[in-house]
Design a protein around this motif. Sequence first.
Motif, mmCIF file in Angstrom:
data_model
loop_
_atom_site.group_PDB
_atom_site.id
_atom_site.type_symbol
_atom_site.label_atom_id
_atom_site.label_comp_id
_atom_site.label_asym_id
_atom_site.label_seq_id
_atom_site.Cartn_x
_atom_site.Cartn_y
_atom_site.Cartn_z
ATOM 1 N N GLN A 13 37.536 49.585 11.348
ATOM 2 C CA GLN A 13 37.712 50.947 10.869
ATOM 3 C C GLN A 13 37.935 50.908 9.369
ATOM 4 N N GLY A 14 37.219 51.730 8.646
ATOM 5 C CA GLY A 14 37.341 51.800 7.204
ATOM 6 C C GLY A 14 38.622 52.487 6.767
ATOM 7 N N ASN A 15 38.952 52.338 5.471
ATOM 8 C CA ASN A 15 40.171 52.921 4.941
ATOM 9 C C ASN A 15 39.906 53.424 3.525
ATOM 10 N N ILE A 16 40.205 54.712 3.279
ATOM 11 C CA ILE A 16 40.046 55.275 1.926
ATOM 12 C C ILE A 16 41.382 55.738 1.354
ATOM 13 N N ASN A 17 42.489 55.321 1.959
ATOM 14 C CA ASN A 17 43.805 55.805 1.530
ATOM 15 C C ASN A 17 44.097 55.530 0.064
ATOM 16 N N SER A 18 43.678 54.380 -0.471
ATOM 17 C CA SER A 18 43.968 54.076 -1.870
ATOM 18 C C SER A 18 42.707 54.131 -2.734
ATOM 19 N N ALA A 19 41.664 54.747 -2.221
ATOM 20 C CA ALA A 19 40.401 54.810 -2.952
ATOM 21 C C ALA A 19 40.410 55.930 -3.993
ATOM 22 N N HIS B 162 37.917 50.374 1.735
ATOM 23 C CA HIS B 162 37.718 49.194 2.578
ATOM 24 C C HIS B 162 36.800 49.551 3.737
ATOM 25 N N ILE B 163 35.670 48.841 3.828
ATOM 26 C CA ILE B 163 34.733 49.029 4.942
ATOM 27 C C ILE B 163 34.497 47.657 5.569
ATOM 28 N N ASP C 194 31.572 41.757 0.917
ATOM 29 C CA ASP C 194 32.886 42.123 0.370
ATOM 30 C C ASP C 194 33.250 43.515 0.867
ATOM 31 N N PRO C 195 34.221 43.617 1.782
ATOM 32 C CA PRO C 195 34.565 44.920 2.355
ATOM 33 C C PRO C 195 35.222 45.878 1.356
ATOM 34 N N ASP C 196 35.663 45.337 0.205
ATOM 35 C CA ASP C 196 36.365 46.169 -0.781
ATOM 36 C C ASP C 196 35.552 46.397 -2.054
ATOM 37 N N ARG C 197 34.255 46.094 -2.014
ATOM 38 C CA ARG C 197 33.447 46.235 -3.223
ATOM 39 C C ARG C 197 33.308 47.706 -3.642
ATOM 40 N N THR C 198 33.036 47.902 -4.915
ATOM 41 C CA THR C 198 32.759 49.236 -5.435
ATOM 42 C C THR C 198 31.422 49.689 -4.862
#
Length: 135
Positions: free
Chosen positions: A1-7, A22-23, A36-40
């Motif tokens: 599950q992805g996360n955009i809380n700190s995006a 995070h994807i 890289d799950p945290d890439r831009t």
Amino acid sequence: QGNINSAFCIVRGGEAYIIGMHIPPYQVNNTDPGYDPDRTRKLLLSKKEIKKLAEKGPTRAEMNRAREYYLGRRVMDMQSDASLAGYYGLELVYGLTPPTEAQVIERLKAVGPKQIQEACRKYFVEPHRVTCAVG
């Protein structure tokens, strides 16, 4: 599950990017070793679309789709204990009273095309471009 809380989003060269999202890989056993799950990631929002929003604002249909999407995502996100704890914890850390679902819906209904248009003009059109928080 992805996360955009700190995006957050930035606009560079007329293109929008999301940083800090995070994807995780869709198929862990079939993932490229360099993934890289945290890439831009580049958002599918062009300079032309930003300009259109700044000039005309979104249509009624676009506003309805955005509201439905947000409320649907919110329902999904609020189903886990961890998501609830994070959401309510941040509200309390910032000294805010967590809104009821009815308040969230009312706030969402209160946002109209003019507010979206004004935000685009203020934050996304040169020379006023700034970084914005998402989530």
